[in-house]
Design an enzyme around this catalytic site. Structure first.
Site, PDB file in Angstrom:
ATOM      1  N   ASP A   1       1.881  22.958  11.394  1.00 15.04           N
ATOM      2  CA  ASP A   1       0.427  22.841  11.488  1.00 15.04           C
ATOM      3  C   ASP A   1      -0.224  23.574  10.321  1.00 15.04           C
ATOM      4  O   ASP A   1       0.355  24.530   9.770  1.00 15.04           O
ATOM      5  CB  ASP A   1      -0.076  23.456  12.793  1.00 15.04           C
ATOM      6  CG  ASP A   1       0.357  22.659  14.007  1.00 15.04           C
ATOM      7  OD1 ASP A   1       0.589  21.444  13.878  1.00 15.04           O
ATOM      8  OD2 ASP A   1       0.466  23.256  15.100  1.00 15.04           O
TER       9      ASP A   1
ATOM     10  N   TYR B   1      10.850  31.096  15.206  1.00 12.82           N
ATOM     11  CA  TYR B   1       9.438  31.342  14.918  1.00 12.82           C
ATOM     12  C   TYR B   1       9.050  32.769  15.267  1.00 12.82           C
ATOM     13  O   TYR B   1       9.538  33.331  16.262  1.00 12.82           O
ATOM     14  CB  TYR B   1       8.544  30.406  15.743  1.00 12.82           C
ATOM     15  CG  TYR B   1       8.680  28.939  15.434  1.00 12.82           C
ATOM     16  CD1 TYR B   1       7.890  28.334  14.466  1.00 12.82           C
ATOM     17  CD2 TYR B   1       9.592  28.149  16.126  1.00 12.82           C
ATOM     18  CE1 TYR B   1       8.007  26.976  14.195  1.00 12.82           C
ATOM     19  CE2 TYR B   1       9.720  26.794  15.852  1.00 12.82           C
ATOM     20  CZ  TYR B   1       8.931  26.213  14.888  1.00 12.82           C
ATOM     21  OH  TYR B   1       9.050  24.870  14.621  1.00 12.82           O
TER      22      TYR B   1
ATOM     23  N   ASP C   1      -4.411  26.539  20.252  1.00 15.42           N
ATOM     24  CA  ASP C   1      -4.284  27.510  19.174  1.00 15.42           C
ATOM     25  C   ASP C   1      -5.668  27.969  18.733  1.00 15.42           C
ATOM     26  O   ASP C   1      -6.687  27.528  19.286  1.00 15.42           O
ATOM     27  CB  ASP C   1      -3.470  26.956  17.994  1.00 15.42           C
ATOM     28  CG  ASP C   1      -4.118  25.742  17.329  1.00 15.42           C
ATOM     29  OD1 ASP C   1      -5.347  25.575  17.425  1.00 15.42           O
ATOM     30  OD2 ASP C   1      -3.390  24.960  16.703  1.00 15.42           O
TER      31      ASP C   1
ATOM     32  N   ARG D   1       2.880  26.404  20.673  1.00 16.91           N
ATOM     33  CA  ARG D   1       1.532  26.377  21.271  1.00 16.91           C
ATOM     34  C   ARG D   1       1.608  26.122  22.772  1.00 16.91           C
ATOM     35  O   ARG D   1       0.831  26.682  23.549  1.00 16.91           O
ATOM     36  CB  ARG D   1       0.694  25.278  20.627  1.00 16.91           C
ATOM     37  CG  ARG D   1       0.138  25.636  19.271  1.00 16.91           C
ATOM     38  CD  ARG D   1      -0.698  24.509  18.730  1.00 16.91           C
ATOM     39  NE  ARG D   1       0.089  23.323  18.447  1.00 16.91           N
ATOM     40  CZ  ARG D   1      -0.438  22.118  18.237  1.00 16.91           C
ATOM     41  NH1 ARG D   1      -1.740  21.934  18.339  1.00 16.91           N
ATOM     42  NH2 ARG D   1       0.332  21.090  17.957  1.00 16.91           N
TER      43      ARG D   1
END
Length: 297
Positions: free
Chosen positions: A40, A68, A82, A181
């Protein structure tokens, strides 16, 4: 002629993955560039880029697991799960009474392992040929089907309470297709206070690490992994004689050689260290599942 290779790029925040591909095309002087796994615009971190014939290897990168680093904000829900979306709900003061340290740990544990996850509606998943986020932006209501994913590690690094929120710094190891997310959203929902993602950085894609990546402003002259180097990180390697290399490049099977393969697929490399392609079993034989374009080293 542009040499094929795999380029590791550390994407900055504010750019799309397509922006990085476009910059790579200009830097390397070729349009034949692709990437293995979208990030993203808000996210930073590792993008695995394929150049020229090495784009064929991206198929074998996409399905690898990822790592992550993320920050989850508990106490508010947004329309995109988000920080880029509008806040749609905030937690009432009394809701925080149940959000103890042990409750947070239990919530994280419940989202660890093999889980069923509904991706965020604002995602790149296609619905009847169109990206889900395009449908959402057009005002359509999108509900995506749940998918099975594996979160092998969901670890709390630090927690900070302030201004009616609880921020959690976490590290996540997960299978391909996992949405961080959605983990933030689901953790917040389970705790009754809502949640969304405020920061995301991808540090690993399969065998590739962001510590080996180049910054976007250093693309000119950046080092790339040769197809053979990249494939050897992804798969077992089978060394091929000159005759076998020629036969594979001509689309022929290697009769009676299936026993050499200990995994489902392997990287076939010739005597000069050049990747011929990816091979698989076919009965007692070996055959090409993917061949690199001839003449590309």
């Amino acid at each position: 002629m542009v040499s094929p290779g795999i380029l590791l790029v550390d994407k900055p925040s504010g750019l799309t993955s397509h922006d990085v591909v476009a910059r790579t095309r200009r830097a390397f002087g070729t349009r034949k560039v692709g990437h293995a796994g979208t990030l993203d615009p808000m996210a930073t971190g590792l993008l695995v880029i394929g150049i020229e014939g090495a784009t064929r290897l991206l198929t074998y990168v996409v399905g690898t697991d990822k790592t992550y680093l993320a920050t989850i904000r508990l106490g508010a829900s947004t329309g995109t799960d988000d920080a880029e979306g509008e806040t749609v709900a905030t937690a009432a003061p009394e809701a925080w009474e149940a959000v103890t340290d042990s409750a947070v740990r239990a919530g994280i544990a419940a989202l660890t392992g093999a889980i069923s996850q509904v991706p965020s509606a604002v995602s790149a998943i296609k619905v009847d040929g169109r990206r889900a986020y395009d449908r959402v932006r057009a005002g359509e209501e999108v509900v995506l089907a749940a998918r099975d994913v594996v979160v092998s590690r969901f670890e709390l690094i630090e927690a900070r309470r302030s201004d009616g929120y609880l921020d959690l710094d976490v590290v996540v190891d997960c299978s391909s297709g996992t949405y961080i997310r959605s983990l933030a959203r689901d953790l917040g929902a389970a705790l009754g206070v809502g949640g969304h993602l405020t920061a995301l950085r991808r540090t690993r894609v399969g065998p590739f690490d962001v510590t080996d990546a180049v910054a976007l402003d250093a693309l000119d002259g950046a080092h790339t992994l040769t197809p053979a180097e990249a494939a050897s990180r992804l798969l077992p390697v089978l060394d091929m004689s000159g005759d076998d290399a020629r036969d594979l490049r001509q689309g022929k099977r290697l009769a009676g050689q299936a026993g050499r393969l200990t995994a489902a697929i392997a990287a076939a490399v010739d005597e000069d260290g050049v990747l011929i392609g990816i091979v698989e079993k076919r009965g007692a034989d070996l055959k090409s599942a993917m061949n690199m374009p001839e003449g590309e080293r």
